[in-house]
Scaffold this motif. Sequence first.
Motif, PDB file in Angstrom:
ATOM      1  N   ASN A  76      14.580   2.969 -11.517  1.00  0.00           N
ATOM      2  CA  ASN A  76      14.266   2.425 -12.785  1.00  0.00           C
ATOM      3  C   ASN A  76      12.861   2.202 -12.799  1.00  0.00           C
ATOM      4  O   ASN A  76      12.044   2.118 -13.849  1.00  0.00           O
ATOM      5  CB  ASN A  76      15.072   1.204 -13.183  1.00  0.00           C
ATOM      6  CG  ASN A  76      16.610   1.543 -13.380  1.00  0.00           C
ATOM      7  OD1 ASN A  76      16.783   2.124 -14.266  1.00  0.00           O
ATOM      8  ND2 ASN A  76      17.391   0.747 -12.634  1.00  0.00           N
ATOM      9  N   GLU A  77      12.218   2.060 -11.664  1.00  0.00           N
ATOM     10  CA  GLU A  77      10.750   1.633 -11.785  1.00  0.00           C
ATOM     11  C   GLU A  77      10.049   2.661 -10.986  1.00  0.00           C
ATOM     12  O   GLU A  77      10.576   3.510 -10.159  1.00  0.00           O
ATOM     13  CB  GLU A  77      10.501   0.440 -11.044  1.00  0.00           C
ATOM     14  CG  GLU A  77      11.035  -0.858 -11.801  1.00  0.00           C
ATOM     15  CD  GLU A  77      11.046  -2.361 -11.158  1.00  0.00           C
ATOM     16  OE1 GLU A  77      10.144  -2.582 -10.519  1.00  0.00           O
ATOM     17  OE2 GLU A  77      12.197  -2.695 -11.050  1.00  0.00           O
ATOM     18  N   PRO A  78       8.664   2.557 -10.744  1.00  0.00           N
ATOM     19  CA  PRO A  78       7.814   3.413  -9.927  1.00  0.00           C
ATOM     20  C   PRO A  78       8.433   3.486  -8.534  1.00  0.00           C
ATOM     21  O   PRO A  78       8.745   2.290  -7.860  1.00  0.00           O
ATOM     22  CB  PRO A  78       6.407   3.057 -10.008  1.00  0.00           C
ATOM     23  CG  PRO A  78       6.407   2.459 -11.506  1.00  0.00           C
ATOM     24  CD  PRO A  78       7.748   1.801 -11.658  1.00  0.00           C
ATOM     25  N   GLY A  79       8.464   4.375  -7.854  1.00  0.00           N
ATOM     26  CA  GLY A  79       9.078   4.479  -6.212  1.00  0.00           C
ATOM     27  C   GLY A  79       9.883   5.729  -6.450  1.00  0.00           C
ATOM     28  O   GLY A  79      10.196   6.670  -7.321  1.00  0.00           O
ATOM     29  N   GLY A  80      10.803   5.871  -5.113  1.00  0.00           N
ATOM     30  CA  GLY A  80      11.439   6.897  -4.965  1.00  0.00           C
ATOM     31  C   GLY A  80      11.594   7.183  -3.494  1.00  0.00           C
ATOM     32  O   GLY A  80      10.725   6.613  -2.724  1.00  0.00           O
ATOM     33  N   ALA A  81      12.430   8.339  -3.219  1.00  0.00           N
ATOM     34  CA  ALA A  81      12.473   8.852  -1.824  1.00  0.00           C
ATOM     35  C   ALA A  81      11.196   9.094  -1.118  1.00  0.00           C
ATOM     36  O   ALA A  81      11.121   8.861   0.169  1.00  0.00           O
ATOM     37  CB  ALA A  81      13.566   9.767  -1.840  1.00  0.00           C
ATOM     38  N   THR A 133      18.110   9.192 -21.763  1.00  0.00           N
ATOM     39  CA  THR A 133      18.883   8.419 -22.098  1.00  0.00           C
ATOM     40  C   THR A 133      20.425   8.440 -21.979  1.00  0.00           C
ATOM     41  O   THR A 133      21.061   7.356 -21.989  1.00  0.00           O
ATOM     42  CB  THR A 133      18.634   8.154 -23.679  1.00  0.00           C
ATOM     43  OG1 THR A 133      18.912   9.499 -24.255  1.00  0.00           O
ATOM     44  CG2 THR A 133      17.188   7.596 -23.851  1.00  0.00           C
ATOM     45  N   ASP A 134      20.930   9.663 -21.557  1.00  0.00           N
ATOM     46  CA  ASP A 134      22.188   9.792 -21.396  1.00  0.00           C
ATOM     47  C   ASP A 134      22.590   9.335 -19.971  1.00  0.00           C
ATOM     48  O   ASP A 134      23.726   9.482 -19.565  1.00  0.00           O
ATOM     49  CB  ASP A 134      22.898  11.487 -21.627  1.00  0.00           C
ATOM     50  CG  ASP A 134      22.531  11.892 -22.951  1.00  0.00           C
ATOM     51  OD1 ASP A 134      22.344  10.834 -23.759  1.00  0.00           O
ATOM     52  OD2 ASP A 134      22.398  12.872 -23.162  1.00  0.00           O
ATOM     53  N   THR A 135      21.757   9.117 -19.167  1.00  0.00           N
ATOM     54  CA  THR A 135      21.961   8.986 -17.638  1.00  0.00           C
ATOM     55  C   THR A 135      21.445   7.621 -17.565  1.00  0.00           C
ATOM     56  O   THR A 135      21.238   6.666 -18.261  1.00  0.00           O
ATOM     57  CB  THR A 135      20.875   9.806 -16.570  1.00  0.00           C
ATOM     58  OG1 THR A 135      19.524   9.418 -16.860  1.00  0.00           O
ATOM     59  CG2 THR A 135      20.930  11.167 -16.982  1.00  0.00           C
ATOM     60  N   SER A 136      22.000   6.953 -16.365  1.00  0.00           N
ATOM     61  CA  SER A 136      21.738   5.449 -15.897  1.00  0.00           C
ATOM     62  C   SER A 136      20.320   5.274 -15.194  1.00  0.00           C
ATOM     63  O   SER A 136      20.054   4.298 -14.747  1.00  0.00           O
ATOM     64  CB  SER A 136      22.795   4.923 -14.766  1.00  0.00           C
ATOM     65  OG  SER A 136      22.696   5.922 -13.739  1.00  0.00           O
ATOM     66  N   LEU A 137      19.603   6.484 -15.304  1.00  0.00           N
ATOM     67  CA  LEU A 137      18.165   6.302 -14.667  1.00  0.00           C
ATOM     68  C   LEU A 137      17.213   5.827 -15.552  1.00  0.00           C
ATOM     69  O   LEU A 137      17.195   6.222 -16.865  1.00  0.00           O
ATOM     70  CB  LEU A 137      17.880   7.688 -14.106  1.00  0.00           C
ATOM     71  CG  LEU A 137      18.437   8.411 -12.983  1.00  0.00           C
ATOM     72  CD1 LEU A 137      17.947   9.620 -12.813  1.00  0.00           C
ATOM     73  CD2 LEU A 137      18.600   7.419 -11.589  1.00  0.00           C
ATOM     74  N   HIS A 151      13.140  -1.263  -0.714  1.00  0.00           N
ATOM     75  CA  HIS A 151      12.923  -1.560  -2.133  1.00  0.00           C
ATOM     76  C   HIS A 151      12.514  -0.509  -2.894  1.00  0.00           C
ATOM     77  O   HIS A 151      12.898  -0.188  -4.072  1.00  0.00           O
ATOM     78  CB  HIS A 151      11.824  -2.561  -2.081  1.00  0.00           C
ATOM     79  CG  HIS A 151      11.422  -3.082  -3.399  1.00  0.00           C
ATOM     80  ND1 HIS A 151      12.000  -3.765  -4.403  1.00  0.00           N
ATOM     81  CD2 HIS A 151      10.241  -2.667  -4.145  1.00  0.00           C
ATOM     82  CE1 HIS A 151      11.305  -3.832  -5.327  1.00  0.00           C
ATOM     83  NE2 HIS A 151      10.196  -3.150  -5.235  1.00  0.00           N
ATOM     84  N   LEU A 152      11.578   0.200  -2.416  1.00  0.00           N
ATOM     85  CA  LEU A 152      10.830   1.649  -3.235  1.00  0.00           C
ATOM     86  C   LEU A 152      12.089   2.566  -3.429  1.00  0.00           C
ATOM     87  O   LEU A 152      12.323   3.047  -4.743  1.00  0.00           O
ATOM     88  CB  LEU A 152      10.037   2.238  -2.364  1.00  0.00           C
ATOM     89  CG  LEU A 152       8.716   1.681  -2.232  1.00  0.00           C
ATOM     90  CD1 LEU A 152       7.773   2.307  -1.354  1.00  0.00           C
ATOM     91  CD2 LEU A 152       7.922   1.738  -3.833  1.00  0.00           C
ATOM     92  N   LEU A 153      13.193   2.763  -2.654  1.00  0.00           N
ATOM     93  CA  LEU A 153      14.132   3.593  -2.792  1.00  0.00           C
ATOM     94  C   LEU A 153      15.115   3.067  -4.061  1.00  0.00           C
ATOM     95  O   LEU A 153      15.391   3.722  -4.860  1.00  0.00           O
ATOM     96  CB  LEU A 153      14.867   3.608  -1.571  1.00  0.00           C
ATOM     97  CG  LEU A 153      15.954   4.826  -1.595  1.00  0.00           C
ATOM     98  CD1 LEU A 153      15.487   6.065  -1.653  1.00  0.00           C
ATOM     99  CD2 LEU A 153      17.096   4.590  -0.772  1.00  0.00           C
ATOM    100  N   LEU A 154      15.414   1.712  -3.943  1.00  0.00           N
ATOM    101  CA  LEU A 154      16.524   1.168  -4.840  1.00  0.00           C
ATOM    102  C   LEU A 154      15.612   1.145  -6.243  1.00  0.00           C
ATOM    103  O   LEU A 154      16.226   1.320  -7.177  1.00  0.00           O
ATOM    104  CB  LEU A 154      17.066  -0.226  -4.409  1.00  0.00           C
ATOM    105  CG  LEU A 154      17.707   0.096  -3.193  1.00  0.00           C
ATOM    106  CD1 LEU A 154      18.082  -1.403  -2.823  1.00  0.00           C
ATOM    107  CD2 LEU A 154      18.947   0.827  -3.397  1.00  0.00           C
TER     108      LEU A 154
END
Lengths: 94, 312, 102
Positions: free
Chosen positions: B213-218, B133-137, B206-209
Motif C-alpha cells: 500500500n505504501e512505498p516499498g516492496g520486495a 481499484t479492483d485489487t486490494s493493492l 516492514h518494507l515488504l508488508l
Amino acid sequence: MNFQDGIAVVLLIAGCFFYLAGTVGLLRFGDVHSRLHALTKADNLGLMLVCAALAVLAADWRISALLALIWLLGLLAATVSAHLIARHARRGWE
Amino acid sequence: MDTAHLVDLLLAVGMVVLALQVVSERAVLRSIILFVVFGLVMALAWTRLQAPDLALAEAAIGAGVTGALMMMAWRRLLIINPDQPADTPRGRSRVAVPVALLAAALVATIGLSALNIDPHANGAGLIALDELTDTSLGNPVTGVLLLFRNLDTLLEMAVLLIALLGARAVSTPAHPNEAAVVETSAPLVGALLAILVPLSILIATHLLLAGTNEPGGAFQAGAVLAAGGVALVLTARLQPGERPGVVTQLAVTAGLLAFVGIGVGIMAFGEKLLVLPGTWAIYVIETAMMVSIGLTLALLFAGAPALVGRPK
Amino acid sequence: MTEILFVLAASVVFGIGVWGLLIAEHLLRKLLALNVMSSSVFIIMLVVAGGGPDGPDPVAQALILTGIVIAVAATAFALALMVSIYRKTGRASITEKGDDDR
C-alpha cells in the motif's frame, strides 16, 4: 509565520551551522583523528537539531518518534564507524 | 524562482558535478565513494519527482549495494596485487569529447521532444491505475510489478540468479577471510551487529508488508536484508563457504520457484498463465523474492557460492 | 520547468558517462561510468513518461525499478569478470594487441 515556525527556523539554522562547522573541520583539520572529532561531534548535534526542527514542524507524535529513531540510528552508525576508522588509523592500516 | 525550483536546480547541478567527479577523479576508491554520493543525490531527485519507491531502491541498491560491491572488488584487486597503483591514468581518446557531446545532444533532443508529446489517453500507466481499484493493492508500482507486468519481474529474478551463477562460474572461491574487513575483535562491533542485524530484518519485513500500500516492496526489502548480510560478512560473522547447502540453494531460487509455482499452477484451475489468485499469492511471492534477492546480493558481495558461520 | 531541467541535467550526465567510458582504462572506472549513464537514462524515462496527480506513471516506475536491479546484477557479474581477468593477466584493463607500449 507563527511561533511554531519560528522555533523550527531557529533550530534549522542552528543545525545547519553545526553541519557547516563539521564540514569545515573535515576539510581543514590535518589528521584523521581531528577530522573524526569534527565530524562526529558537530554533525551528530546538527542532525539532532534538524530532526528537532522537523518534529516541531510536523507537530505529530508518530513522526517525532520516527525522527528520534532516525537520529539514534545515525548516532549509532557514526559512533561505530568513527571508532573503527580511528582504530585503523592508529594502527597505520590502509 | 520559488524554493521548490531552487531545490530542483541544486539537485540537477549536484548530479552533474558529482557525475563529472566520479569519472574524472584519479583515485579509484574516491571515484567509488563519489559514486555512492551520486546515488544518494539521485535518491533525493527521485523524491522530488514524487517516486518514493525509486528513491528507496536507489538509496539501497543503486548507491548502497553497488557501492559495496565495487569497494569489495577493488579490495580483491589489492589482495591479488598489493602494489597496485591507487591512481589510474586516463586513457587518451581523441574521439571522447566529440562523442560525449553528440550523445548528450542526442539524449537531450529525444528527451525534450518526448516531453512535448501529449500522454496517450489509454496509456499503460492509466490503465494500470484504473485496474488497481479492483485489487486490494494501494501501491500502483507493486501492482504493476506483480499483477500487470509480472512476466518482467519473473524474468528479472531469473537475471539475478544468472548473474550469481555467472559470477560463481568465472571466479575462484574466495578465501574465508578475504571479505572480512573489520577486525572481529574490535569493541562496539558486536554491539552494532546486535542492533543492526535484527533491525535490518525488521525494516525489511516492514518494507515488504508496507509495499502493498505504501512505498516499498520486495526489492527494497531484499536490499535492506542484503545490507544486514553484508555487515555480517564484513565482520567475519559469516564467511564465504565452498559448497552451497540445500537451504542456500532453496533460498536463492525461492523467488523464482514461488513465482513459477503459483503462476503455472494456477493454469490447472483454468486461469491464464501468471494470473495471481489473490493477495495471499502476492505476499508469498514477495516474501520468497525478498529472501532470494537478499541472499543473492549478499553472496555476490562475499564472492562465494555459500555463506557459513564462523568456526568456533 | 522541473521536467525540462531534469531532462537537460540527465542529458549532460549521460554525456559525462559516455566521456568517462571512453577515457577510462581501468575496468572498474568503465563500470562506474556505465552506472552513471544508466542512472541518467532512468531519470529521463521517468520524467518523459509523465503522470497524474498521484505521482509519476506507475508502469515507468516499475520498469525503472526492474532496471535498477538488473543494473546491479550486471555490475556484480562484470566485477567478478574483472577480478578474474586481473587474476589471469595482472591487468584490470582490456587493450588491443600491440597497444601495450603506450
